[in-house]
Design a protein around this motif. Structure first.
Motif, PDB file in Angstrom:
ATOM      1  N   GLN A  20      32.363 -36.260 -79.328  1.00  0.00           N
ATOM      2  CA  GLN A  20      33.162 -37.255 -78.632  1.00  0.00           C
ATOM      3  C   GLN A  20      32.362 -38.538 -78.395  1.00  0.00           C
ATOM      4  O   GLN A  20      32.932 -39.583 -78.169  1.00  0.00           O
ATOM      5  CB  GLN A  20      33.645 -36.690 -77.294  1.00  0.00           C
ATOM      6  N   ASN A  21      31.041 -38.470 -78.457  1.00  0.00           N
ATOM      7  CA  ASN A  21      30.201 -39.636 -78.224  1.00  0.00           C
ATOM      8  C   ASN A  21      30.163 -40.545 -79.447  1.00  0.00           C
ATOM      9  O   ASN A  21      29.597 -41.623 -79.382  1.00  0.00           O
ATOM     10  CB  ASN A  21      28.771 -39.208 -77.865  1.00  0.00           C
ATOM     11  N   PHE A  22      30.694 -40.088 -80.571  1.00  0.00           N
ATOM     12  CA  PHE A  22      30.666 -40.863 -81.802  1.00  0.00           C
ATOM     13  C   PHE A  22      32.078 -41.215 -82.259  1.00  0.00           C
ATOM     14  O   PHE A  22      33.019 -40.467 -82.014  1.00  0.00           O
ATOM     15  CB  PHE A  22      29.958 -40.081 -82.917  1.00  0.00           C
ATOM     16  N   GLN A  23      32.179 -42.348 -82.934  1.00  0.00           N
ATOM     17  CA  GLN A  23      33.466 -42.794 -83.469  1.00  0.00           C
ATOM     18  C   GLN A  23      33.858 -41.895 -84.640  1.00  0.00           C
ATOM     19  O   GLN A  23      33.040 -41.603 -85.508  1.00  0.00           O
ATOM     20  CB  GLN A  23      33.363 -44.248 -83.948  1.00  0.00           C
ATOM     21  N   SER A  24      35.075 -41.488 -84.694  1.00  0.00           N
ATOM     22  CA  SER A  24      35.568 -40.647 -85.775  1.00  0.00           C
ATOM     23  C   SER A  24      35.707 -41.481 -87.047  1.00  0.00           C
ATOM     24  O   SER A  24      36.433 -42.489 -87.063  1.00  0.00           O
ATOM     25  CB  SER A  24      36.919 -40.050 -85.395  1.00  0.00           C
ATOM     26  N   SER A  52      30.993 -39.594 -93.459  1.00  0.00           N
ATOM     27  CA  SER A  52      31.152 -38.831 -92.219  1.00  0.00           C
ATOM     28  C   SER A  52      29.822 -38.602 -91.508  1.00  0.00           C
ATOM     29  O   SER A  52      29.810 -38.224 -90.339  1.00  0.00           O
ATOM     30  CB  SER A  52      31.837 -37.489 -92.515  1.00  0.00           C
ATOM     31  N   ARG A  53      28.710 -38.844 -92.170  1.00  0.00           N
ATOM     32  CA  ARG A  53      27.397 -38.704 -91.524  1.00  0.00           C
ATOM     33  C   ARG A  53      27.069 -39.896 -90.633  1.00  0.00           C
ATOM     34  O   ARG A  53      26.123 -39.864 -89.862  1.00  0.00           O
ATOM     35  CB  ARG A  53      26.296 -38.540 -92.575  1.00  0.00           C
ATOM     36  N   LEU A  54      27.877 -40.958 -90.724  1.00  0.00           N
ATOM     37  CA  LEU A  54      27.661 -42.156 -89.933  1.00  0.00           C
ATOM     38  C   LEU A  54      27.935 -41.852 -88.467  1.00  0.00           C
ATOM     39  O   LEU A  54      28.974 -41.301 -88.123  1.00  0.00           O
ATOM     40  CB  LEU A  54      28.606 -43.249 -90.437  1.00  0.00           C
ATOM     41  N   LYS A  55      26.999 -42.186 -87.606  1.00  0.00           N
ATOM     42  CA  LYS A  55      27.124 -41.917 -86.174  1.00  0.00           C
ATOM     43  C   LYS A  55      27.229 -43.239 -85.415  1.00  0.00           C
ATOM     44  O   LYS A  55      26.236 -43.851 -85.049  1.00  0.00           O
ATOM     45  CB  LYS A  55      25.923 -41.105 -85.653  1.00  0.00           C
ATOM     46  N   LEU A  56      28.453 -43.683 -85.220  1.00  0.00           N
ATOM     47  CA  LEU A  56      28.725 -44.914 -84.484  1.00  0.00           C
ATOM     48  C   LEU A  56      29.163 -44.557 -83.076  1.00  0.00           C
ATOM     49  O   LEU A  56      29.862 -43.557 -82.869  1.00  0.00           O
ATOM     50  CB  LEU A  56      29.844 -45.700 -85.169  1.00  0.00           C
TER      51      LEU A  56
END
Length: 176
Positions: A20-24, A52-56
């Motif tokens: 939940q801390n990362f943008q989907s 999908s490995r991107l953590k925004l």
């Protein structure tokens, strides 16, 4: 054994909360598809899905704009917390239409053959029925048969315009 099993389940149960801390990235893909009006992989849509490995950081409201007037990528940005990514858009290649086997082949256009070259001596003829006047001069430019050529006849006077006939010969239009 029981302790490691409990730790495993606690870790798995905590993953959705941590995610939940990362943008989907799936939501970004959907938003880009809505913005462009085309699905992923289609002409005008995103080339590929966002990695999908991107953590925004999670963003309550993303903004989207075209990066350039060419519409070759979409800028997806978040004002708070501040981040932005560029999503490349698939641009349609121009369609190449092969010639139809039934269509006539266009005739080959032959390059005109130069018959008079600049600096060549040229005899210029002018006249009509019953008489002809011929003058010698020097070609000012190259010319193919049937093309106009400038001939310098005398020093200090402007060149005259004639039609090239063959090597070394030209006629004044309307003559002969």
């Amino acid at each position: 054994m029981i302790r490691s099993t409990i730790t495993f389940f606690a870790t798995v149960a905590a993953l959705p909360a941590a995610a939940q801390n990362f943008q989907s990235t799936t939501l970004i893909d959907r938003a880009v598809a809505g913005f462009t009006g085309h699905a992923i992989g289609e002409d005008g849509g995103a080339r590929t899905a966002v990695d999908s490995r991107l953590k925004l950081a999670a963003c309550p409201m993303v903004t989207m704009n075209w990066r350039t007037p060419a519409r070759d990528s979409v800028v997806v940005a978040c004002p708070d917390p501040e981040w932005r990514i560029f999503v490349p858009v698939r641009i349609a290649a121009p369609a190449v239409v092969p010639p139809s086997p039934l269509a006539p082949t266009p005739p080959a256009v032959a390059k005109p053959v130069i018959v008079i070259k600049r600096g060549d001596p040229v005899s210029v003829t002018a006249g009509s029925d019953g008489f002809a006047v011929t003058r010698d001069g020097v070609a000012v430019n190259d010319a193919a048969a049937g093309a106009r050529v400038l001939i310098k006849i005398a020093d200090g006077k402007p060149p005259i315009q004639a039609i090239a006939v063959e090597p070394g010969k030209a006629v004044i239009p309307g003559g002969e």
